[in-house]
Write an enzyme that holds these catalytic residues in place. Sequence first.
Site, PDB file in Angstrom:
ATOM      1  N   GLU A 243       0.891  -1.173   0.000  1.00 20.74           N
ATOM      2  CA  GLU A 243       0.000   0.000   0.000  1.00 20.74           C
ATOM      3  C   GLU A 243       0.916   1.206   0.000  1.00 20.74           C
ATOM      4  O   GLU A 243       1.594   1.465   0.987  1.00 20.74           O
ATOM      5  CB  GLU A 243      -0.867   0.010   1.272  1.00 20.74           C
ATOM      6  CG  GLU A 243      -1.768  -1.193   1.443  1.00 20.74           C
ATOM      7  CD  GLU A 243      -2.891  -1.218   0.435  1.00 20.74           C
ATOM      8  OE1 GLU A 243      -3.191  -0.168  -0.167  1.00 20.74           O
ATOM      9  OE2 GLU A 243      -3.470  -2.294   0.227  1.00 20.74           O
TER      10      GLU A 243
ATOM     11  N   CYS B 127      -2.533   8.776   3.057  1.00 20.70           N
ATOM     12  CA  CYS B 127      -2.357   8.210   1.716  1.00 20.70           C
ATOM     13  C   CYS B 127      -3.586   8.501   0.865  1.00 20.70           C
ATOM     14  O   CYS B 127      -3.521   8.476  -0.354  1.00 20.70           O
ATOM     15  CB  CYS B 127      -2.128   6.717   1.823  1.00 20.70           C
ATOM     16  SG  CYS B 127      -3.397   5.886   2.783  1.00 20.70           S
TER      17      CYS B 127
END
Length: 520
Positions: free
Chosen positions: A256, A293
């Site tokens: 990720e 993010c």
Amino acid sequence: MRSVRSHVGGEWIQGQGSGAELHNPTTEAVVATASTEGVDFRAALAFAREVGGPAIRATTFTERGAMLRAASRAIHGARDELIALAVDNGGNTRSDAKFDIDGASATLAAYADLATELGDARFLVDGEAVNLGRSSRLAGRHVFLPLEGVAVHVNAFNFPAWGLGEKLAVAILAGVPVVSKPATATALVAWRIAELLVEQSIFQRGVFSFVGGAPGDLLAHLGAQDVLAFTGSGSVGAQLRAMPNVIASSVRVNIEADSLNAAVLGAETSDETYDLFLKDLAKEVTQKTGQKCTATRRVFVPRARLAEVRDAIVDRLAQVKVGDPSRDDVTMGPLATRRQQRDVLEGIAKLVAAGAKVVTGGKAPEAPLGVEPGRGFFVAPTLLEVGSTAEAGAVHELEVFGPVTSLIPYDSTPELVAGVRRGGGGLVSSVYGDDKAFLRAVVLGIATAHGRIVIGTEKNAGAAMSPGLVLPQLVHGGPGRAGGGEELGGVRGLRLYSQRTALQGYGPLLESLVEGGKQV
Ligand code: NAP
């Protein structure tokens, strides 16, 4: 002075040497140290595999769910203490800290609920039987069994609680022991959570281990039945994927990484939809000081609405109160580390050099509230602007991990879709509009470049959740730059920690073999 310790081999270990210093990013004071020097990572992984693995695999989904429920309660029960640590070591406002900590307890609770649905099975059966011949004498079935290794979880500095909780929830429900490693710079919150989980004996021996500091050679000992779930920068992710043992043993890796998430505004929108767009945007630029993010990095607006949107964003950002996050009147704190502050200021300079203009912000704020002059890792909320989707290519390539976003006008829907896709693969983008044809063209046009798309319309404006909220029911991850990974998504998340095996043979025999498994 606090010293972050590791819990490996069933005991707490203090690393040798002075270790890394952890700071309060508002005052710059050292709040703790962390060292893993001298920790035997090979032995730590072997202990988790050999002691924790058989123990967790022997439990049912219901029993694993009980552990997750207890973990969720342990975190929730220490909420105030954890919030204080997040303010101290992460520069979080109370609201930012709650987002992280409540995210952890809510995700663990959601997986505990899922465990109840899966019941007393110990493994999953994937789909129906398929006949391979004319009758059921020759059939096939698929099973998902937990891998017989260890899941190593490496997390980023921005979500020390949620990162630990969301990965732990899925691996434990799948039946795989966990070694959890937070980013060192903000490890205090994760360390306290690890202490709570161990103090309350929530997991069987060997099922949960914790690495409090530098990774050393931890990942060099991963083998064929192990899983590496990594959250962090694309560059470190790429390095880990290329480790010789990872390649040689085909270690399961989930990454990720970075993302240049977009928010798209349609040409004509109701007031409700426009307000939702502005509200979400302000949150996605400033929550956690933009260190998410999922934060919105690029804002695409029809050229005819550029001035209106620019003024509205400037107005919203002007209302942000930057300063000491322990104060109730402050709505945005500092970045987590001096390195982050330096990277963000350098990142802004690179975007400007590539052709972006600074509309507001772009530097450290003059006088953050309640902060000694010259102290703290602050950057003002920043809006940049570029001339078109084709200009200043760097805004589609460089993730500036702070309270920074770029406004980009578009002239047509195909140009908009191509512009969003220039991000090279993202975690989540949001599209705001009330025209179905526009929404269809944009959403389906950008879907293969994203893990998740949030659609804001007047019909759901009152009930909408902001794009940065990662939900346990939906997948999280994205293609390309975002790392190519996928986590969460309810039962889908268990795949990462399971081997899917096709069983082929006499139909009735296969039925007896999969008995006791839960079909999904
Ligand atoms: P980072 O520097 O890549 O570090 C991430 C983690 O990797 C830390 O725990 C770090 O440990 C560890 N690490 C670094 N080098 C390693 C190595 N050689 N071997 C093993 N572990 C290693 O990233 P960060 O600065 O913490 O996080 C910011 C980035 O994370 C941003 O780019 C952001 O977009 C991304 N992010 C992505 C998601 C997502 O879900 N996609 C979520 C959050 C953040 P140490 O701290 O001990 O060095």
